[in-house]
Write a protein that holds these residues in place. Structure first.
Motif, PDB file in Angstrom:
ATOM      1  N   LYS A   1      50.127 112.006 -35.565  1.00 63.10           N
ATOM      2  CA  LYS A   1      49.903 113.450 -35.696  1.00 63.10           C
ATOM      3  C   LYS A   1      49.285 113.801 -37.046  1.00 63.10           C
ATOM      4  O   LYS A   1      48.478 114.735 -37.147  1.00 63.10           O
ATOM      5  CB  LYS A   1      51.227 114.187 -35.515  1.00 63.10           C
ATOM      6  N   ALA A   2      49.646 113.063 -38.086  1.00 61.50           N
ATOM      7  CA  ALA A   2      49.064 113.334 -39.395  1.00 61.50           C
ATOM      8  C   ALA A   2      47.574 113.019 -39.407  1.00 61.50           C
ATOM      9  O   ALA A   2      46.789 113.665 -40.117  1.00 61.50           O
ATOM     10  CB  ALA A   2      49.785 112.520 -40.462  1.00 61.50           C
ATOM     11  N   TRP A   3      47.123 112.036 -38.615  1.00 58.75           N
ATOM     12  CA  TRP A   3      45.696 111.715 -38.536  1.00 58.75           C
ATOM     13  C   TRP A   3      44.927 112.680 -37.624  1.00 58.75           C
ATOM     14  O   TRP A   3      43.716 112.825 -37.752  1.00 58.75           O
ATOM     15  CB  TRP A   3      45.501 110.275 -38.019  1.00 58.75           C
ATOM     16  N   ALA A   4      45.647 113.319 -36.696  1.00 60.41           N
ATOM     17  CA  ALA A   4      44.973 114.249 -35.781  1.00 60.41           C
ATOM     18  C   ALA A   4      44.603 115.558 -36.471  1.00 60.41           C
ATOM     19  O   ALA A   4      43.654 116.234 -36.062  1.00 60.41           O
ATOM     20  CB  ALA A   4      45.850 114.531 -34.565  1.00 60.41           C
TER      21      ALA A   4
ATOM     22  N   LEU B   1      33.558 133.536 -38.495  1.00 57.53           N
ATOM     23  CA  LEU B   1      34.991 133.644 -38.757  1.00 57.53           C
ATOM     24  C   LEU B   1      35.685 132.288 -38.644  1.00 57.53           C
ATOM     25  O   LEU B   1      36.444 131.887 -39.535  1.00 57.53           O
ATOM     26  CB  LEU B   1      35.608 134.648 -37.781  1.00 57.53           C
ATOM     27  N   TRP B   2      35.403 131.548 -37.569  1.00 58.41           N
ATOM     28  CA  TRP B   2      36.062 130.258 -37.390  1.00 58.41           C
ATOM     29  C   TRP B   2      35.540 129.225 -38.382  1.00 58.41           C
ATOM     30  O   TRP B   2      36.276 128.306 -38.776  1.00 58.41           O
ATOM     31  CB  TRP B   2      35.869 129.767 -35.961  1.00 58.41           C
ATOM     32  N   PHE B   3      34.303 129.349 -38.801  1.00 61.51           N
ATOM     33  CA  PHE B   3      33.791 128.457 -39.840  1.00 61.51           C
ATOM     34  C   PHE B   3      34.519 128.698 -41.161  1.00 61.51           C
ATOM     35  O   PHE B   3      34.873 127.744 -41.883  1.00 61.51           O
ATOM     36  CB  PHE B   3      32.289 128.681 -40.017  1.00 61.51           C
ATOM     37  N   ALA B   4      34.784 129.980 -41.484  1.00 63.88           N
ATOM     38  CA  ALA B   4      35.514 130.298 -42.716  1.00 63.88           C
ATOM     39  C   ALA B   4      36.961 129.800 -42.638  1.00 63.88           C
ATOM     40  O   ALA B   4      37.507 129.298 -43.631  1.00 63.88           O
ATOM     41  CB  ALA B   4      35.478 131.806 -42.961  1.00 63.88           C
ATOM     42  N   ILE B   5      37.609 129.928 -41.450  1.00 63.90           N
ATOM     43  CA  ILE B   5      38.991 129.463 -41.298  1.00 63.90           C
ATOM     44  C   ILE B   5      39.074 127.945 -41.492  1.00 63.90           C
ATOM     45  O   ILE B   5      39.957 127.434 -42.208  1.00 63.90           O
ATOM     46  CB  ILE B   5      39.533 129.877 -39.925  1.00 63.90           C
ATOM     47  N   ALA B   6      38.164 127.196 -40.863  1.00 60.29           N
ATOM     48  CA  ALA B   6      38.183 125.737 -41.000  1.00 60.29           C
ATOM     49  C   ALA B   6      37.852 125.316 -42.431  1.00 60.29           C
ATOM     50  O   ALA B   6      38.443 124.348 -42.962  1.00 60.29           O
ATOM     51  CB  ALA B   6      37.200 125.111 -40.026  1.00 60.29           C
ATOM     52  N   LEU B   7      36.943 126.037 -43.086  1.00 59.38           N
ATOM     53  CA  LEU B   7      36.590 125.703 -44.465  1.00 59.38           C
ATOM     54  C   LEU B   7      37.762 125.978 -45.404  1.00 59.38           C
ATOM     55  O   LEU B   7      38.027 125.182 -46.332  1.00 59.38           O
ATOM     56  CB  LEU B   7      35.369 126.513 -44.882  1.00 59.38           C
ATOM     57  N   ILE B   8      38.471 127.080 -45.186  1.00 55.93           N
ATOM     58  CA  ILE B   8      39.645 127.389 -46.017  1.00 55.93           C
ATOM     59  C   ILE B   8      40.729 126.336 -45.825  1.00 55.93           C
ATOM     60  O   ILE B   8      41.404 125.925 -46.789  1.00 55.93           O
ATOM     61  CB  ILE B   8      40.158 128.796 -45.684  1.00 55.93           C
ATOM     62  N   ALA B   9      40.918 125.876 -44.566  1.00 56.42           N
ATOM     63  CA  ALA B   9      41.923 124.839 -44.314  1.00 56.42           C
ATOM     64  C   ALA B   9      41.571 123.544 -45.024  1.00 56.42           C
ATOM     65  O   ALA B   9      42.436 122.873 -45.601  1.00 56.42           O
ATOM     66  CB  ALA B   9      42.052 124.601 -42.815  1.00 56.42           C
TER      67      ALA B   9
ATOM     68  N   GLY C   1      51.470 125.437 -36.899  1.00 50.22           N
ATOM     69  CA  GLY C   1      50.744 126.344 -36.004  1.00 50.22           C
ATOM     70  C   GLY C   1      49.233 126.088 -35.959  1.00 50.22           C
ATOM     71  O   GLY C   1      48.533 126.744 -35.174  1.00 50.22           O
ATOM     72  N   TRP C   2      48.760 125.159 -36.760  1.00 47.47           N
ATOM     73  CA  TRP C   2      47.328 124.888 -36.780  1.00 47.47           C
ATOM     74  C   TRP C   2      46.779 124.376 -35.440  1.00 47.47           C
ATOM     75  O   TRP C   2      45.680 124.786 -35.040  1.00 47.47           O
ATOM     76  CB  TRP C   2      46.980 123.912 -37.897  1.00 47.47           C
ATOM     77  N   PRO C   3      47.437 123.477 -34.716  1.00 46.19           N
ATOM     78  CA  PRO C   3      46.853 122.992 -33.455  1.00 46.19           C
ATOM     79  C   PRO C   3      46.529 124.106 -32.472  1.00 46.19           C
ATOM     80  O   PRO C   3      45.469 124.106 -31.841  1.00 46.19           O
ATOM     81  CB  PRO C   3      47.916 122.038 -32.904  1.00 46.19           C
ATOM     82  N   ALA C   4      47.451 125.096 -32.344  1.00 47.09           N
ATOM     83  CA  ALA C   4      47.187 126.202 -31.423  1.00 47.09           C
ATOM     84  C   ALA C   4      46.017 127.052 -31.909  1.00 47.09           C
ATOM     85  O   ALA C   4      45.170 127.497 -31.119  1.00 47.09           O
ATOM     86  CB  ALA C   4      48.440 127.062 -31.275  1.00 47.09           C
ATOM     87  N   LEU C   5      45.951 127.252 -33.234  1.00 44.42           N
ATOM     88  CA  LEU C   5      44.848 128.042 -33.778  1.00 44.42           C
ATOM     89  C   LEU C   5      43.512 127.323 -33.591  1.00 44.42           C
ATOM     90  O   LEU C   5      42.500 127.944 -33.216  1.00 44.42           O
ATOM     91  CB  LEU C   5      45.111 128.307 -35.257  1.00 44.42           C
ATOM     92  N   ALA C   6      43.499 126.012 -33.821  1.00 43.62           N
ATOM     93  CA  ALA C   6      42.260 125.258 -33.646  1.00 43.62           C
ATOM     94  C   ALA C   6      41.847 125.203 -32.181  1.00 43.62           C
ATOM     95  O   ALA C   6      40.648 125.254 -31.866  1.00 43.62           O
ATOM     96  CB  ALA C   6      42.438 123.839 -34.189  1.00 43.62           C
ATOM     97  N   PHE C   7      42.818 125.115 -31.262  1.00 43.05           N
ATOM     98  CA  PHE C   7      42.481 125.106 -29.835  1.00 43.05           C
ATOM     99  C   PHE C   7      41.876 126.438 -29.417  1.00 43.05           C
ATOM    100  O   PHE C   7      40.898 126.480 -28.647  1.00 43.05           O
ATOM    101  CB  PHE C   7      43.737 124.813 -29.018  1.00 43.05           C
TER     102      PHE C   7
END
Length: 233
Positions: free
Chosen positions: A38-41, A68-76, A103-109
């Motif tokens: 899970k840490a690698w996923a 918006l999603w590009f900014a969220i992934a970049l911030i993460a 909660g990141w997996p649900a947000l990324a999905f």
């Protein structure tokens, strides 16, 4: 023939930055309680969301969801790099960070699904240009107009000739004078074309063109060729 390998500095820099960001995301997920595979996923999920948002932005620059999603992934990704730089105790991760990581997996999905199913803008087909019709110059109309023949002249009243003497020889009858050819109207365009042909003939042969040659070159009736030859003389 084998191609020579060329090292691109920008590509090498991108690989190094991606590997470091990947490792930082793995370390942060492992510190937040996500162990094993899970840490690698987690870094894979962040990078895939970043790439998907970037591809959507390239095809549709006005798509606000992609930005918006590009900014969220970049911030993460940047947050993981900063958190693992010594500013955060990885042995004592705060509760709010554990909640974000969980909660990141649900947000990324959700972000990946919205980006994948967003309608792509339809390319506008250019207006078809009207086909240009070839311009064909109409051939000059050759109209042959005949001038009406003049009315025969009436013989003038002359005094009766005196009876010739029997010894004088009889006078020969006058030879018949041929009638002049009827005048033919020549179009100006045809006359100009005939003048060019006559000039070329004079350059080639050194003599003026005759009516027969002019008739063969132009393909006109004999009367029209005679009238053109008279005007060119």
């Amino acid at each position: 023939m084998l191609r020579t390998l060329r090292f691109d500095a920008v590509l090498i820099q991108a690989v190094i930055a991606g590997a470091l960001s990947f490792a930082h995301l793995h370390d942060l997920a492992a510190a937040a309680g996500q162990d094993g595979w899970k840490a690698w996923a987690y870094p894979v999920s962040v990078d895939l969301l970043l790439v998907a948002a970037w591809r959507r932005m390239r095809t549709d620059a006005e798509n606000r969801d992609a930005w918006l999603w590009f900014a969220i992934a970049l911030i993460a990704s940047l947050g993981a790099n900063i958190a693992t730089a010594g500013l955060l105790d990885l042995h004592n991760v705060p509760a709010w960070l554990r909640i974000l990581v969980a909660g990141w997996p649900a947000l990324a999905f959700l972000g990946g699904t919205l980006l994948a199913h967003a309608p792509a803008p339809e390319p506008q087909a250019p207006d078809p240009e009207p086909l240009e019709q070839p311009h064909i110059d109409p051939a000059p109309d050759l109209t042959v107009e005949r001038v009406p023949e003049p009315a025969p002249e009436l013989p003038s009243a002359e005094p009766a000739p005196e009876e010739p003497d029997e010894e004088a020889p009889p006078e020969p009858a006058p030879a018949a004078v041929p009638a002049p050819p009827a005048a033919v109207s020549v179009p100006p365009a045809l006359l100009d074309h005939a003048r060019k042909i006559a000039d070329a003939y004079r350059v080639q042969t050194g003599a003026s063109i005759d009516a027969a040659t002019l008739r063969a070159r132009l393909g006109v009736p004999a009367a029209l060729a005679d009238s053109i030859a008279c005007q060119l003389a």
